[in-house]
Write a protein that holds these residues in place. Structure first.
Motif, short mmCIF file in Angstrom:
data_model
loop_
_atom_site.label_atom_id
_atom_site.label_comp_id
_atom_site.label_asym_id
_atom_site.label_seq_id
_atom_site.Cartn_x
_atom_site.Cartn_y
_atom_site.Cartn_z
N GLN A 236 0.83 -1.21 0.00
CA GLN A 236 0.00 0.00 0.00
C GLN A 236 0.86 1.26 0.00
OE1 GLN A 236 -2.37 -0.73 3.50
NE2 GLN A 236 -3.99 -1.80 2.35
N LEU A 237 1.95 1.24 0.75
CA LEU A 237 2.85 2.39 0.79
C LEU A 237 3.51 2.60 -0.57
CD1 LEU A 237 4.43 1.79 4.31
CD2 LEU A 237 2.89 3.65 3.69
N ALA A 238 3.90 1.50 -1.20
CA ALA A 238 4.52 1.60 -2.52
C ALA A 238 3.52 2.15 -3.54
CB ALA A 238 5.04 0.23 -2.96
N GLU A 239 2.27 1.68 -3.47
CA GLU A 239 1.24 2.16 -4.38
C GLU A 239 0.94 3.64 -4.15
OE1 GLU A 239 -1.99 -0.45 -3.68
OE2 GLU A 239 -1.04 -2.18 -4.66
N TYR A 240 1.08 4.09 -2.92
CA TYR A 240 0.76 5.48 -2.61
C TYR A 240 1.83 6.44 -3.14
CZ TYR A 240 -1.21 9.39 -0.02
OH TYR A 240 -1.81 10.59 0.31
N GLY A 241 3.02 5.93 -3.41
CA GLY A 241 4.06 6.79 -3.97
C GLY A 241 5.39 6.76 -3.26
N PHE A 242 5.51 5.95 -2.22
CA PHE A 242 6.79 5.85 -1.54
C PHE A 242 7.74 5.01 -2.41
CE2 PHE A 242 4.05 6.99 1.98
CZ PHE A 242 4.85 7.90 2.66
N GLY A 243 8.95 5.52 -2.60
CA GLY A 243 9.94 4.82 -3.41
C GLY A 243 10.88 3.97 -2.62
N LEU A 244 10.70 3.95 -1.28
CA LEU A 244 11.59 3.21 -0.38
C LEU A 244 10.86 3.00 0.94
CD1 LEU A 244 14.46 2.10 0.31
CD2 LEU A 244 15.09 4.45 0.93
N VAL A 245 10.96 1.78 1.50
CA VAL A 245 10.33 1.47 2.78
C VAL A 245 11.34 0.71 3.62
CG1 VAL A 245 8.42 0.35 3.97
CG2 VAL A 245 8.06 1.32 1.67
N VAL A 246 11.63 1.21 4.82
CA VAL A 246 12.57 0.54 5.72
C VAL A 246 11.95 0.50 7.11
CG1 VAL A 246 14.90 0.49 6.67
CG2 VAL A 246 14.51 1.41 4.37
N GLY A 247 11.69 -0.71 7.63
CA GLY A 247 10.98 -0.86 8.89
C GLY A 247 11.86 -1.27 10.06
N HIS A 248 11.25 -1.17 11.25
CA HIS A 248 11.89 -1.57 12.50
C HIS A 248 10.87 -2.30 13.38
CE1 HIS A 248 14.06 2.17 11.25
NE2 HIS A 248 15.11 1.41 11.51
N HIS A 249 11.34 -2.77 14.52
CA HIS A 249 10.56 -3.33 15.61
C HIS A 249 10.77 -4.82 15.84
CE1 HIS A 249 7.56 -3.60 18.74
NE2 HIS A 249 6.83 -4.47 18.07
N ALA A 250 11.14 -5.60 14.84
CA ALA A 250 11.23 -7.05 15.02
C ALA A 250 12.41 -7.46 15.90
CB ALA A 250 11.35 -7.75 13.67
N HIS A 251 13.46 -6.62 15.98
CA HIS A 251 14.67 -6.90 16.76
C HIS A 251 15.46 -8.09 16.22
CE1 HIS A 251 13.54 -3.80 19.49
NE2 HIS A 251 12.46 -4.43 19.89
N VAL A 252 15.08 -8.60 15.08
CA VAL A 252 15.86 -9.61 14.36
C VAL A 252 15.87 -9.20 12.89
CG1 VAL A 252 15.46 -11.55 15.93
CG2 VAL A 252 13.83 -11.10 14.08
N LEU A 253 16.89 -9.67 12.18
CA LEU A 253 16.98 -9.33 10.76
C LEU A 253 15.86 -9.98 9.97
CD1 LEU A 253 18.82 -7.79 8.78
CD2 LEU A 253 20.01 -9.95 8.37
N GLN A 254 15.28 -9.23 9.05
CA GLN A 254 14.21 -9.73 8.19
C GLN A 254 14.59 -9.56 6.73
OE1 GLN A 254 10.69 -7.58 9.72
NE2 GLN A 254 10.15 -9.40 10.86
N PRO A 255 13.86 -10.18 5.80
CA PRO A 255 14.26 -10.14 4.39
C PRO A 255 14.03 -8.79 3.73
CG PRO A 255 12.18 -11.27 4.63
CD PRO A 255 12.67 -11.02 6.02
N VAL A 256 14.59 -8.68 2.55
CA VAL A 256 14.38 -7.53 1.68
C VAL A 256 13.41 -7.96 0.58
CG1 VAL A 256 15.48 -5.89 0.10
CG2 VAL A 256 16.70 -6.70 2.15
N ASP A 257 12.54 -7.06 0.19
CA ASP A 257 11.63 -7.33 -0.92
C ASP A 257 11.78 -6.24 -1.96
OD1 ASP A 257 9.78 -8.79 -2.29
OD2 ASP A 257 8.20 -8.66 -0.79
N LEU A 258 11.29 -6.51 -3.14
CA LEU A 258 11.30 -5.53 -4.22
C LEU A 258 9.91 -5.50 -4.82
CD1 LEU A 258 13.20 -3.56 -5.64
CD2 LEU A 258 13.75 -5.37 -7.29
N ILE A 259 9.16 -4.44 -4.52
CA ILE A 259 7.80 -4.28 -5.00
C ILE A 259 7.85 -3.35 -6.21
CG2 ILE A 259 5.47 -3.53 -4.42
CD1 ILE A 259 6.13 -4.11 -1.49
N GLY A 260 7.82 -3.92 -7.40
CA GLY A 260 8.10 -3.13 -8.59
C GLY A 260 9.55 -2.69 -8.53
N GLN A 261 9.77 -1.39 -8.44
CA GLN A 261 11.12 -0.84 -8.28
C GLN A 261 11.33 -0.26 -6.89
OE1 GLN A 261 12.71 -2.34 -10.97
NE2 GLN A 261 13.84 -0.41 -11.20
N VAL A 262 10.46 -0.63 -5.95
CA VAL A 262 10.52 -0.09 -4.58
C VAL A 262 11.17 -1.10 -3.64
CG1 VAL A 262 9.19 0.80 -2.64
CG2 VAL A 262 8.46 1.30 -4.99
#
Length: 350
Positions: A236-262
């Motif tokens: 949803q964030l990518a569709e809204y126009g964000f070109g990059l999303v970087v999250g926190h909170h899990a306290h462990v490493l999580q995967p990287v995804d590529l949504i289109g070019q985001v």
């Protein structure tokens, strides 16, 4: 009161002791990719780090020169300030137990110097569940300390949902928010951003920027893979126009995804320990996520390349030592590389 469901609370300790692995890297994108070929001549580098806290350390960390150089080469470093910065604690019992976070300004300043991050190049999100751990007084003291140090903040209600930051001639629009809070809604309201739907933000809140970046505090802790609803929100964030999303909170490493070019980094783990001193090894794996953005006129604001750089936080007396995975030895290195293979699809990205 917090807004965690009961099932979440009951799972906290089991998942802290043994973080879950319910998926596989093949369900997500590559840990590193070149998105614009040939590479533009001029780029700006952003470096994202995970949660910063003093819960597991009483002294500034020792940082490997290669990691320090990586952070020092960035035009902008973005992290999550997981602990209020206070000189005295207001929630004494909770702080003693470790459920309430607190971080001395001196520790924070020394830690940033030790890892090579300059204040004028640092942006910190205050949108997290622990930001009101020391009450309103602790929140206000944190804001005052960061202002005094010349460090820019995102994720505060006062600053609005979007903060434009200049980096090497580019304007990056950062929007940070938290889905979780450890205190009553009334304490967070008017102080910390908690709205995750940009359509509910004030009109024209996105403003003008070369690149929009969302920094959400989301998901469930100690899960190596994001929940389905977290993936939906990323889309949803990518569709809204964000070109990059970087999250926190899990306290462990999580995967990287590529949504289109985001590019989407779901979780970078801890940069400085936010959990207990004797945290199990999977929770000691962190990541530095670098993003190169074009400043050439024909591709201005486009993400050129991204790369996850895993590292390990080792205990070194009463502090932590940050080292590349390649420097680990024996069985620990084998276990970490196997875990990275599962999460990122590659043991050690070059």
């Amino acid at each position: 009161m917090s807004n965690y469901p009961l099932s979440y609370k009951l799972s906290w300790l089991p998942r802290f002791l043994k973080p879950s692995l319910h998926s596989d890297a093949e369900d997500f994108g590559p840990a590193a990719a070149d998105l614009v070929v040939p590479r533009p001549a001029r780029t700006v580098r952003l470096a994202f780090i995970g949660d910063i806290s003093a819960v597991a350390s009483s002294r500034a960390p020792i940082c490997d020169p290669r990691l320090k150089g990586l952070l020092g080469s960035a035009d902008l470093v973005i992290g999550n300030c997981e602990s209020p910065i206070v000189e005295r604690v207001w929630a004494r019992f909770g702080t003693w137990l470790g459920t309430h976070h607190a971080m001395k300004e001196a520790f924070f300043v020394e830690a940033m110097a030790a890892v090579g991050i300059r204040h004028e190049r640092l942006v910190l999100s205050l949108a997290n569940n622990h930001m009101l751990d020391q009450g309103i007084e602790g929140f206000e003291e944190t804001v005052g300390a960061l202002q005094r140090l010349g460090i820019r903040m995102i994720g505060t209600a006062h600053g609005g949902p979007m903060l434009p930051v200049n980096a090497g001639g580019l304007t990056i629009g950062f929007a940070a928010f938290t889905l979780w809070r450890n205190a009553a809604e009334g304490l967070f309201s008017g102080r910390v951003s908690t709205e995750s739907n940009p359509e509910r933000w004030p009109t024209a809140s996105l403003g003008n920027a070369d690149l929009f970046c969302a920094v959400p505090h989301w998901g469930w802790e100690f899960r190596h893979f994001p929940q389905a609803e977290t993936v939906v929100l990323a889309r949803q964030l990518a569709e809204y126009g964000f070109g990059l999303v970087v999250g926190h909170h899990a306290h462990v490493l999580q995967p990287v995804d590529l949504i289109g070019q985001v590019p989407v980094a779901y979780g970078l783990g801890d940069f400085l320990g936010t959990a207990l001193v004797r945290q199990p090894w999977p929770g000691r794996i962190g990541g530095i996520f670098t993003i190169d953005v074009s400043i050439e006129p024909e591709s201005r604001g486009k993400v050129v390349a991204y790369r996850m750089h895993p590292f390990m936080r080792l205990r070194d007396g009463d502090r932590e030592r940050l080292v590349p995975v390649a420097d680990l030895a024996g069985s620990l290195r084998g276990r970490v590389e196997a875990r990275l293979e599962r999460i990122l699809g590659i043991a050690q990205p070059d």
